[in-house]
Design an enzyme around this catalytic site. Structure first.
Site, PDB file in Angstrom:
ATOM      1  N   LYS A  53     -20.559 -21.930  79.544  1.00 28.07           N
ATOM      2  CA  LYS A  53     -19.960 -20.669  80.156  1.00 28.07           C
ATOM      3  C   LYS A  53     -20.217 -20.473  81.534  1.00 28.07           C
ATOM      4  O   LYS A  53     -19.531 -19.787  82.635  1.00 28.07           O
ATOM      5  CB  LYS A  53     -20.276 -19.527  79.200  1.00 28.07           C
ATOM      6  CG  LYS A  53     -19.360 -19.402  77.717  1.00 28.07           C
ATOM      7  CD  LYS A  53     -19.951 -18.601  76.878  1.00 28.07           C
ATOM      8  CE  LYS A  53     -19.454 -18.577  75.514  1.00 28.07           C
ATOM      9  NZ  LYS A  53     -19.744 -17.946  74.360  1.00 28.07           N
ATOM     10  N   GLN A  97     -24.502 -13.734  73.069  1.00 30.08           N
ATOM     11  CA  GLN A  97     -24.290 -14.916  72.615  1.00 30.08           C
ATOM     12  C   GLN A  97     -24.649 -14.990  70.885  1.00 30.08           C
ATOM     13  O   GLN A  97     -25.776 -14.649  70.644  1.00 30.08           O
ATOM     14  CB  GLN A  97     -24.874 -16.250  72.947  1.00 30.08           C
ATOM     15  CG  GLN A  97     -24.516 -17.581  72.363  1.00 30.08           C
ATOM     16  CD  GLN A  97     -23.207 -17.868  72.526  1.00 30.08           C
ATOM     17  OE1 GLN A  97     -22.596 -17.983  73.614  1.00 30.08           O
ATOM     18  NE2 GLN A  97     -22.299 -18.229  71.597  1.00 30.08           N
ATOM     19  N   ASP A 120     -15.767 -10.487  74.939  1.00 30.25           N
ATOM     20  CA  ASP A 120     -15.528 -11.428  73.911  1.00 30.25           C
ATOM     21  C   ASP A 120     -14.434 -10.740  72.977  1.00 30.25           C
ATOM     22  O   ASP A 120     -14.076 -11.332  72.119  1.00 30.25           O
ATOM     23  CB  ASP A 120     -16.802 -11.293  73.191  1.00 30.25           C
ATOM     24  CG  ASP A 120     -17.556 -12.745  73.081  1.00 30.25           C
ATOM     25  OD1 ASP A 120     -16.789 -13.733  73.328  1.00 30.25           O
ATOM     26  OD2 ASP A 120     -18.606 -12.871  72.766  1.00 30.25           O
TER      27      ASP A 120
END
Ligand code: NDP
Length: 284
Positions: A53, A97, A120
């Site tokens: 990322k 994460q 997200d």
């Protein structure tokens, strides 16, 4: 018939080049999108996702920051960090994460992120907006799949889509997005009794299970589009999808490979969501 292979890495590259230019233009207007990634512990797969990322953000010239905390970080400490990031006007997107260590309640953490920074797309407010077809941050993997279908001009409206898997991050939302696009959607999961018969009816098959090569060509209607989300590491270290590529490619009209399929699109949509967040924040 041999399927056209949809290379997500190539589409992702095209989109990233476009975003690179967009970032230059945004910076000229004083908008500088920033993604903050929080990683707890040193789970090897998570570390590798996070580094992917960051590399992608660097590539398009997006400011990104990695906050790495030890596995012993408490839930209260993480929630307090999220609170700080929510309040920091320089931060547009926050990504924690997953998975988190067992002593931290994942849902609590997801719900602590300000929905306007939830790049997200996991916050219940954003999920609700997606369900009701409102503008929002779409969860990255389903958003990437939808983008792959659209960029390949694959008809969705009126088609029968079968989604195998019903996780909150892939299966459920991709089914919803296809429904929003007027597909007729069937979900299959571990308790589905007649999965093969259902999949054989599908014009679009999305496979998100996590079992190497479980769907072979005998499941697939001639001419169907097959999207393989699964990532499975075999004993010899190689990666493979949930779809048996060689037999399915003889049946399908479109097929995504693993690797170089859905994965690169997921990261790309995270960047897209972060740019969207920065534009939204600048308009406030
Ligand atoms: P989960 O483990 O959360 O969900 C798996 C789903 O598969 C569940 O709904 C489960 O059913 C269903 N399932 C399990 N066994 C069967 C079976 N025999 N028949 C039918 N359905 C079954 O996985 P995720 O959704 O998080 O991920 C799925 C795969 O996609 C994984 O390989 C993951 O690594 C990959 N992935 C890839 C991404 C990418 O960017 N390319 C992003 C995210 C995930 P039930 O609900 O009944 O248990």
């Amino acid at each position: 018939m041999t399927a056209t292979i949809i290379y997500g890495n190539q589409l992702a590259e095209t989109l990233r080049v476009e975003m690179k230019e967009e970032i230059v233009n945004l910076k000229r207007k004083g908008i500088d999108p920033k993604l903050t990634v929080v990683l707890i512990g040193d789970h090897p797969a998570s570390k590798s996702y996070v580094s992917g990322k960051q590399k992608a953000a660097d590539y398009i010239g997006m400011d990104s920051e990695l906050i790495q905390l030890p596995a012993e970080t408490t839930e209260a400490e993480l929630l307090s960090l999220i609170d700080q990031l929510n309040q920091d006007p320089a931060v547009d997107g926050i990504l924690v994460q997953l998975p988190l260590p067992d002593h931290i309640n994942e849902q609590l953490v997801i719900e602590a992120i300000n929905p306007s920074k939830d790049v997200d797309g996991f916050h219940p407010i954003n999920i609700g907006k997606m369900m009701t077809n409102q503008d929002t941050f779409l969860p990255c993997t389903p958003y990437g799949i939808l983008t792959m279908l659209k960029l390949n001009d694959i008809d969705i409206a009126g088609k029968h889509a079968v989604v195998i898997g019903r996780s909150n991050i892939v299966g459920k939302p991709i089914g919803q997005l296809l429904l929003n696009e007027n597909a007729t959607v069937t979900y299959c999961h571990s308790k589905t009794a007649n999965m093969k018969e259902l999949v054989q009816l599908a014009d679009i098959v999305i496979v998100a299970v996590g079992r190497a090569r479980m769907i072979d060509g005998s499941y697939i209607k001639k001419g169907a589009t097959v999207i393989d989300v699964g990532i499975n590491r075999l004993d010899d270290g190689t990666l493979t999808g949930d779809v048996d590529f060689d037999s399915v490619k003889e049946q399908a009209s479109y097929l995504t490979p693993v690797p170089k399929g859905v994965g690169p699109m997921t990261i790309t949509m995270l960047l897209k969501n972060t740019i969207k967040a920065a534009i939204n924040h600048a308009q406030k």
